[in-house]
Design an enzyme around this catalytic site. Sequence first.
Site, short mmCIF file in Angstrom:
data_model
loop_
_atom_site.label_atom_id
_atom_site.label_comp_id
_atom_site.label_asym_id
_atom_site.label_seq_id
_atom_site.Cartn_x
_atom_site.Cartn_y
_atom_site.Cartn_z
N LEU A 165 0.82 -1.22 0.00
CA LEU A 165 0.00 0.00 0.00
C LEU A 165 0.85 1.26 0.00
CD1 LEU A 165 -2.65 -1.03 2.67
CD2 LEU A 165 -3.03 -0.81 0.22
N GLY A 166 2.02 1.13 0.54
CA GLY A 166 2.85 2.33 0.59
C GLY A 166 4.08 2.11 1.44
N PHE B 136 8.61 4.41 8.84
CA PHE B 136 8.89 3.29 9.72
C PHE B 136 8.92 1.95 9.00
CE2 PHE B 136 7.12 6.46 12.63
CZ PHE B 136 8.17 6.53 13.53
N VAL C 55 3.93 -0.76 4.18
CA VAL C 55 2.60 -1.18 4.60
C VAL C 55 1.98 -2.07 3.53
CG1 VAL C 55 0.35 -0.40 5.41
CG2 VAL C 55 2.36 1.05 5.74
N LYS D 132 1.88 -3.24 8.94
CA LYS D 132 3.04 -2.35 8.87
C LYS D 132 4.27 -3.17 9.25
CE LYS D 132 2.98 1.95 9.22
NZ LYS D 132 2.60 3.29 9.61
N ASP E 252 4.07 13.58 13.90
CA ASP E 252 4.11 13.55 12.44
C ASP E 252 2.70 13.59 11.87
OD1 ASP E 252 5.24 13.55 9.97
OD2 ASP E 252 5.76 11.43 9.94
#
Length: 860
Positions: free
Chosen positions: A548-549, A553, A556, A570, A667
């Site tokens: 997904l991206g 960190f 995902v 994640k 963030d």
Amino acid sequence: MCQKKELLIVFVSFLVPFCTSIDTISFNQSLKDGDLLVSSGKSFVLGFFGYSPDKRYVGIWYKNVPELTVVWVANRDNPINGTSGILTIDSTGNLVILDAKTNVSVWSTNASSARKRADTNTAKLEDSGNFVLFQDSKLEVIEWQSFDYPTNTLLPSMKYGINKRTGLNRFLTSWKSLNDPGTGEYRYTMELNGTPQVFLYKNSSRIWRTGSWTGHGWSGVPEMSPNFIFSLSYVDNDTEVSMTYGIHDTSISSRMVLNESGIVNRLTWQEGEKKWVQFWFDPKDLCDSYEHCGAFSNCNLFNLGEFECSCLPGYEPKLSRQWYLRDGSHGCLRKKDEKVCNSSEGFAMMSHVKIPDTGAAQMNKSMGLKECEELCLKNCSCTAYASANISAGESGCITWYGELRDIKQFTDGAQDFYIRVSASDLGKEVNQYIVNVQDDLFLVSSSTLSQFSKNSSRHNRKRTIEILVGSSAAIILALSLACCLVIKTRRNGKDLILYHALVKYFQKRSESLASYEGMDESKHAEISIFDLSTITNATDKFSDANKLGEGGFGSVYKGHLTDGQVIAVKRLSVTSGQGTQEFKNEVTLIARLQHRNLVRLLGCCVQQGEKMLVYEYMPNKSLDSFIFDKTKGSLLDWGKRFEIIHGIARGILYLHQDSRLRIIHRDLKASNVLLDASMQPKISDFGMARIFGGDQTEANTNRVVGTYGYMSPEYAMVGHFSTKSDVFSYGVLCLEIITGRKNNSHNDQERSQHLVGYVWDSWKDERALDVVDPLFGDSYEASEVLRCIHIGLLCVQSFANDRPTMSEVVFMLCNKTNLPYPKEPGLIFRSENYSSVKNSSSASIGTSVNDLSITTVYGR
Ligand SMILES: *[C@@H]1O[C@H](CO)[C@@H](O)[C@H](O)[C@H]1NC(C)=O
Ligand SMILES: *[C@@H]1O[C@H](CO)[C@@H](O)[C@H](O)[C@H]1NC(C)=O
Ligand SMILES: *[C@@H]1O[C@H](CO)[C@@H](O)[C@H](O)[C@H]1NC(C)=O
Ligand SMILES: *[C@@H]1O[C@H](CO)[C@@H](O)[C@H](O)[C@H]1NC(C)=O
Ligand SMILES: *[C@@H]1O[C@H](CO)[C@@H](O)[C@H](O)[C@H]1NC(C)=O
Ligand SMILES: *[C@@H]1O[C@H](CO)[C@@H](O)[C@H](O)[C@H]1NC(C)=O
Ligand SMILES: *[C@@H]1O[C@H](CO)[C@@H](O)[C@H](O)[C@H]1NC(C)=O
Ligand SMILES: *[C@@H]1O[C@H](CO)[C@@H](O)[C@H](O)[C@H]1NC(C)=O
Ligand SMILES: *[C@@H]1O[C@H](CO)[C@@H](O)[C@H](O)[C@H]1NC(C)=O
Ligand SMILES: *[C@@H]1O[C@H](CO)[C@@H](O)[C@H](O)[C@H]1NC(C)=O
Ligand SMILES: CC(=O)N[C@H]1CO[C@H](CO)[C@@H](O)[C@@H]1O
């Protein structure tokens, strides 16, 4: 709307004056059970009430609040059995409550002096909620008033504190229980030893302390300082020491109440939602608990993933075994070889702390801070000093001799504090955000730029530098250390004992957090530990198709569990240095955060060196994919966006204040706000700061985690983060949602192209509607949009102190009170001042002549 209501009342009472209820009792009148006195402005009523027929009390409650909200009780420990009670003025002129059946008095004001005439005495319920007994029927000379004898509630304009002349002490005592207004076991009372402080007692033991008055508010309750909603006034003179709070918009009902579980709440009545809304409450966390960390030690809940107690510089744990087992109550002792007397010792500064108990401290209100330092330095038994009044450019002097107890670290607000340290610790500013107590004790301290966090004057800035420049050798040392500052905390194999202690500690802490009353997140503490094979299978071996991206960190992935549930996984790329058990414990804590505006964490997976977090899957992806997209953007009309602005604010408020874990997101940005199927916003990535205890160290020193355009000046410049830096990011996000434009600050040279500068320019010229996303067309309410822009601008103020807190933001969004005029959000949006920051994508701590900042490390 409010005006209309008042007009109506006036109108009615004008037409039918004889129908209006009475608000006074005169000498030979009495009030029976069932009768009511109603104050002239119809705010309060007085009468008999009770929760069972055999226990009737005389009390005062709100007239316009549907749920019975009692603010004062007369005969709280002596109820009348049945409805035969009467309230009257007796032959001595006192207000009494009698049982008409037996003529027994259950309560009396005991006030009337030996005056000859008592028959002119008159009692009146005033619109403030005060029930006053006057000596004369003209209502001029006060004989007695209910505001002098508070029960569990403090109303606006009501004082609490001590009258030094008469000895009158106004304090709050809780009810026994929800249905019993009798004197309960909690007491919230002021004490004058040393400097005035307010203590919360449970029976005879202290459980919380507000700290002393700083000039802005109580040292330990930064949330309570005056703001655009509430005002505070404090008097400390020869007659009295007292505090009064008020609300600027007096049409709003507000109260402060000490409830039956010993929590001081400040609430406002939200007419729209028909309920009491909490503004703040205390005590709220471990560090509020009185003397939680013992003597000479600092309690800091933001010691992310670590022990909340840490010894002050120059001190070491008194009982190191207990300390390692995370029991800080024994406190610390001065290290044996520390030389702090006549050996060129000095002071180290801690910022944003609740200063220690001043019960045995000395105060001199006329002394300046420099003199204060000299005074303390001269006397070898003086352990610390602080300013007694920070609102007047740090004047006044408080000095401590002996133990320093009950210090709490905040991330902003509160005040500066100076501890006596040996020459070798001199010049170091101790801001203990991160303190690792491990086999090798590391104390990482970083300075904050007081210019940013305190909006201080030029004079002030000079003083700060003077203090810092105390020893040039120390500065050179500090600078050289700051240059190569990367600390990795070590935890090696031999530390099995420590490891077990940690596990135990986390369990203990989870329990103690869960034991807070009303903590709804504890109900859902169940999380799953997923098997690696389950995840691998669900994500089709982490296939690119399911990706997904990619975030800071890690990556995902989307996944389908065999039971049909869709998840987002994640996969953390960083080796966080955290042990497996700790990681799981930390995830368990984070999983407790349950709020409809936070993405739900379902579980984790820790296996074969992999660390993964499993979340619920959000089909609509993130907010940025909508608002910055010309086609998808039209799916979000103003109504939806307004809901999203609200939702995000509530989510952040929960993280900051209501969750007990007190998380600073650090963030916040459009891509971290996900949208569920019904377009409700869900904040994601909120536990990362905690999970990465190790990374945190770096984040506060030489690597700022965050995203350009969303970072507050003080965070971008010196890595100082606080709840107010989240407020800043929220403000930017809010403006982006309204305008549909990105706040890209690093490549635009022209100021008018920065979103914030552009919005400010338009707003200032009263053409703010020009900035509104053209996709809205005409389908929006201008006043609502303007209000959100206004709030957005307040959030992006350059100085943290000028920004509202998240609870104020939520209040302002929900309630159309007047807003203060924002200042120009200059600084970071002016390229000339911050060119050095803009050029480097990861801001490092530098020093310049104007913005002196030092980061030091010292091990022991
Ligand atoms: C109230 O009075 C009734 C009857 O006189 C008695 O039964 C009852 O126990 C009394 N209640 C209390 C709380 O004294
Ligand atoms: C109560 O006092 C009033 C006046 O003092 C008296 O008239 C009445 O008889 C008394 N009642 C009882 C039950 O004692
Ligand atoms: C009045 O005095 C009596 C007897 O001294 C005492 O029991 C009572 O609590 C006092 N009432 C108030 C309201 O202070
Ligand atoms: C007491 O009440 C009577 C009427 O009920 C009234 O005439 C009289 O003036 C009152 N006395 C005082 C002192 O108010
Ligand atoms: C506190 O006081 C109440 C009432 O006097 C008593 O029931 C309770 O046991 C006391 N608690 C403690 C911890 O002493
Ligand atoms: C102390 O302050 C109170 C409230 O402002 C005022 O009424 C009183 O006169 C002051 N006393 C002195 C001695 O200044
Ligand atoms: C420290 O020095 C001062 C003055 O130089 C002296 O009076 C004092 O006794 C000294 N204290 C100690 C503990 O040496
Ligand atoms: C407070 O400080 C001032 C100025 O240094 C001094 O003149 C005064 O004597 C001090 N007062 C007390 C009570 O120590
Ligand atoms: C007291 O206030 C706290 C915080 O608002 C709340 O969680 C708790 O339920 C309240 N206790 C009672 C008995 O109402
Ligand atoms: C893997 O996924 C398939 C369906 O995609 C399922 O039939 C199978 O049981 C899963 N295996 C495991 C170990 O979960
Ligand atoms: C939107 C909203 O709830 N506004 C309320 C703010 O408070 C005033 C006074 O209580 C109410 O009248 C408004 O309805």
